[in-house]
Design an enzyme around this catalytic site. Structure first.
Site, short mmCIF file in Angstrom:
data_model
loop_
_atom_site.label_atom_id
_atom_site.label_comp_id
_atom_site.label_asym_id
_atom_site.label_seq_id
_atom_site.Cartn_x
_atom_site.Cartn_y
_atom_site.Cartn_z
N ARG A 103 74.93 13.47 78.49
CA ARG A 103 74.18 14.10 79.58
C ARG A 103 73.53 13.02 80.41
O ARG A 103 72.81 12.18 79.88
CB ARG A 103 73.07 14.96 78.95
CG ARG A 103 73.19 16.39 79.24
CD ARG A 103 72.15 17.24 78.61
NE ARG A 103 70.82 16.74 78.37
CZ ARG A 103 69.75 17.52 78.30
NH1 ARG A 103 69.86 18.80 78.52
NH2 ARG A 103 68.57 17.04 78.03
N THR A 107 70.30 13.72 86.22
CA THR A 107 70.83 14.99 86.77
C THR A 107 71.02 16.05 85.68
O THR A 107 71.20 17.22 86.00
CB THR A 107 72.20 14.76 87.43
OG1 THR A 107 73.12 14.35 86.40
CG2 THR A 107 72.15 13.68 88.51
N ASP A 199 65.74 14.56 70.29
CA ASP A 199 67.12 14.18 70.62
C ASP A 199 67.95 14.12 69.34
O ASP A 199 67.75 13.23 68.49
CB ASP A 199 67.12 12.82 71.34
CG ASP A 199 68.50 12.49 71.88
OD1 ASP A 199 69.46 12.45 71.07
OD2 ASP A 199 68.64 12.31 73.09
N ASP A 202 70.02 10.83 68.65
CA ASP A 202 69.16 9.70 68.26
C ASP A 202 68.63 9.88 66.84
O ASP A 202 68.52 8.91 66.09
CB ASP A 202 67.99 9.56 69.24
CG ASP A 202 68.44 8.91 70.54
OD1 ASP A 202 69.48 8.22 70.54
OD2 ASP A 202 67.76 9.12 71.57
C1 PRP Z 1 73.04 16.37 73.59
C2 PRP Z 1 73.54 17.44 72.63
C3 PRP Z 1 74.50 18.20 73.49
C4 PRP Z 1 73.85 18.14 74.87
C5 PRP Z 1 73.17 19.45 75.12
O1 PRP Z 1 73.92 15.33 73.67
O2 PRP Z 1 74.10 16.92 71.47
O3 PRP Z 1 75.80 17.65 73.54
O4 PRP Z 1 72.88 17.08 74.81
O5 PRP Z 1 72.66 19.49 76.40
P1 PRP Z 1 73.21 20.48 77.53
O6 PRP Z 1 73.36 21.80 76.89
O7 PRP Z 1 72.11 20.43 78.56
O8 PRP Z 1 74.49 19.91 78.04
P2 PRP Z 1 73.62 13.99 74.51
O9 PRP Z 1 74.14 14.12 75.89
O10 PRP Z 1 72.17 13.63 74.37
O11 PRP Z 1 74.54 12.92 73.82
P3 PRP Z 1 74.53 12.34 72.33
O12 PRP Z 1 75.06 13.40 71.43
O13 PRP Z 1 75.42 11.16 72.43
O14 PRP Z 1 73.10 11.96 71.96
N1 URA Z 2 69.90 17.31 73.64
C1 URA Z 2 69.15 17.08 72.53
O1 URA Z 2 69.53 16.30 71.66
N2 URA Z 2 67.98 17.75 72.43
C2 URA Z 2 67.54 18.62 73.34
O2 URA Z 2 66.46 19.21 73.16
C3 URA Z 2 68.34 18.84 74.49
C4 URA Z 2 69.52 18.18 74.62
#
Ligand code: PRP
Ligand code: URA
Length: 208
Positions: A103, A107, A199, A202
């Site tokens: 994400r 944005t 997160d 993380d």
């Molecule tokens: C997080 C989560 C989802 C997304 C959800 O991933 O694991 O994939 O955000 O958000 P959305 O519904 O608004 O799209 P992130 O983009 O943080 O990547 P990561 O798994 O690499 O930490």
């Molecule tokens: N992605 C995450 O990991 N946590 C949130 O709360 C939203 C998006």
């Protein structure tokens, strides 16, 4: 289809530990896996079994067996990887594809950076794995990619979902059944789920 939320004391118990900011990486990973198993149980509740006959040490009996070749899991990288250990305990022969998505921090739009799925994916029911469904953008893109390659039946398993994101996915893809361990309250100004767990990526990978 209306999202199925797992309302169960065991889930609330496990989520209370998962959500706590004092929970460390090892326990966080274990809980993500355990909740993924419980989600999988719910998601397979109505699956059809092949009729088979077996012999127990006592007698012959008619029973049912799941055809594991009908399924594939698709974790959304990175955080979805945390759920894979759990779901393959339940379906050890299922194939696993991967979709890489992050994400944008400003944005909040998802960016797709990787897509690798089993070559017969269009013949399989695909179960997408991602602990968090926030705006629903990542879920919508992942479902869209699967539809492009001809997948007909899709389920989505998440641990925590925001009502705003669920509404977006349900409107765009009413044919996809979503299972959430818990539907939380709302998204904050940074599109994080409240109360949420922070997160997920993380916390699983210890990157912050
Ligand atoms: C997080 C989560 C989802 C997304 C959800 O991933 O694991 O994939 O955000 O958000 P959305 O519904 O608004 O799209 P992130 O983009 O943080 O990547 P990561 O798994 O690499 O930490
Ligand atoms: N992605 C995450 O990991 N946590 C949130 O709360 C939203 C998006």
């Amino acid at each position: 289809m209306k999202t199925i939320e797992l309302n169960h004391p065991l889930i609330t118990h496990k989520l209370s530990i998962l959500r706590s900011k004092t929970t460390g990486t090892k326990e966080f990973r274990e809980l993500i896996s355990e909740i993924a198993v419980l989600l999988c149980y719910e998601a397979f509740k109505d699956e059809k079994l092949d009729d088979i006959t077996i012999e127990t040490p006592i007698t012959e009996m008619k029973t049912g067996r799941l055809n594991e070749d009908k399924y594939a899991f698709l974790p959304i990288l990175r955080a979805g990887m945390g759920m894979v250990d759990g779901v393959i305990q339940v379906l050890p022969n299922a194939k696993i594809g991967h979709i890489g998505m992050y994400r944008d921090e400003k944005t909040f739009e998802p960016h797709n950076y990787f897509f690798k799925v089993p070559k017969d994916i269009q013949n399989r029911e695909v179960i997408i794995l991602d602990p968090m469904l926030a705006t629903g953008g990542s879920a919508i893109d992942a479902i869209g990619e699967l539809k492009k390659v001809g997948v007909k039946k899709i389920k989505f398993l998440c641990i925590i979902a925001a009502p705003e994101g669920l509404a977006n996915v349900e409107e765009k893809y009413p044919d996809v059944q979503i299972y959430a361990a818990c539907i939380d309250d709302h998204l904050n100004e940074n599109k994080y789920i409240v109360p949420g767990l922070g997160d997920a990526g993380d916390r699983i990978f210890g990157t912050k």
